[in-house]
Enzyme design. Structure first.
Site, PDB file in Angstrom:
ATOM      1  N   ASP A   8       0.848  -1.188   0.000  1.00 29.22           N
ATOM      2  CA  ASP A   8       0.000   0.000   0.000  1.00 29.22           C
ATOM      3  C   ASP A   8       0.884   1.239   0.000  1.00 29.22           C
ATOM      4  O   ASP A   8       1.746   1.403   0.869  1.00 29.22           O
ATOM      5  CB  ASP A   8      -0.914   0.008   1.218  1.00 29.22           C
ATOM      6  N   ASP A 130     -15.253  -3.221  -1.662  1.00 27.32           N
ATOM      7  CA  ASP A 130     -14.890  -3.029  -0.267  1.00 27.32           C
ATOM      8  C   ASP A 130     -16.164  -2.736   0.507  1.00 27.32           C
ATOM      9  O   ASP A 130     -16.889  -1.797   0.173  1.00 27.32           O
ATOM     10  CB  ASP A 130     -13.910  -1.858  -0.126  1.00 27.32           C
TER      11      ASP A 130
END
Length: 247
Positions: A8, A130
């Protein structure tokens, strides 16, 4: 089943967030390119990259780092998400050597864009769903919609999507274990292979996902993304992938 390390990217660094909160980040490396090389050396067969800054602003911010990783490891499939909102961005990433692009926010706000992207770049499009309590979140998880994750997944059944990444936001970065039930529910409801994400934190999670993926009902779980667990040593990437290979 693939065990996929997550890198990330925030402000050029490799970080992990808790429940998607940008203000609650842990920096694991100032050199994401070196982390990519490390995970490849430990047996990774694919890397999951997220441009966290890009997810919030709606366009790539850490694209140069992604391109550098792709150039350094042309034989390692990369999937990138965060800030991918148009075909030009997809084309640029694919030309840079990225194998898959992940469409998240746009898949919720403009589902027709997914079909358009799949037609333009067949075999290269992943949808990222998500969810929090079953409802899809957008804009770097900053907003929770009124769209049910299973209902949305079904809309993409005929578009040619390569796979769906399902992330349980409540579990992400919390080291609490993956949400097996929700992941299976989505996999069984969709004809598209599912990649589990959010809370994959120990070997038991990998074992349980492998068991589910092998059931006669055929819950199509093709991979599991893991981040904080492999960075902190709670899960050994090589051991996990070896177990999946034998299962």
């Amino acid at each position: 089943m693939l065990v996929i390390p997550a890198i990330d990217l925030k402000d050029g660094q490799c970080v992990r967030l808790k429940q998607g909160r940008m203000e609650d980040s842990t920096v694991f490396s100032d050199a994401p390119e070196e982390m990519a090389a490390q995970w490849k050396e430990k047996g990774a067969r694919r890397l999951h990259l997220v441009d966290l800054n890009g997810a919030f602003v709606g366009e790539p911010v850490n694209g140069a780092i992604v391109e550098a990783i792709a150039k350094a490891h042309p034989d390692l499939p990369l999937q990138i998400g965060g800030g991918i909102r148009d075909l030009a961005t997809i084309e640029a990433y694919l030309k840079a050597g990225v194998r898959y692009v992940i469409i998240g926010t746009q898949a919720v706000k403009n589902p027709a864009f997914v079909a358009e992207a799949c037609k333009a770049f067949p075999g290269h499009v992943i949808v990222g769903l998500d969810a929090k309590d079953g409802w899809v979140a957008t804009d770097g998880w900053a907003k929770v919609s009124t769209v049910n994750v299973v209902d949305l997944a079904e809309q993409f059944a005929d578009d040619g999507v390569d796979s769906i990444i399902y992330t349980d936001i409540a579990r992400d970065g919390m080291m609490q274990g993956v949400n097996i039930e929700a992941t299976v529910r989505l996999a069984e409801a969709s004809s598209i292979p599912v990649i589990a994400s959010g809370g994959v934190s120990r070997m038991e999670d990998i074992i349980q996902l492998c068991k589910v993926a092998d059931t006669e009902t055929g819950a199509g779980i093709m991979g599991a993304i893991t981040g904080r667990a492999i960075y902190e040593g709670a899960l050994d990437l090589g051991e996990a992938q070896a177990y999946c290979d034998k299962s």
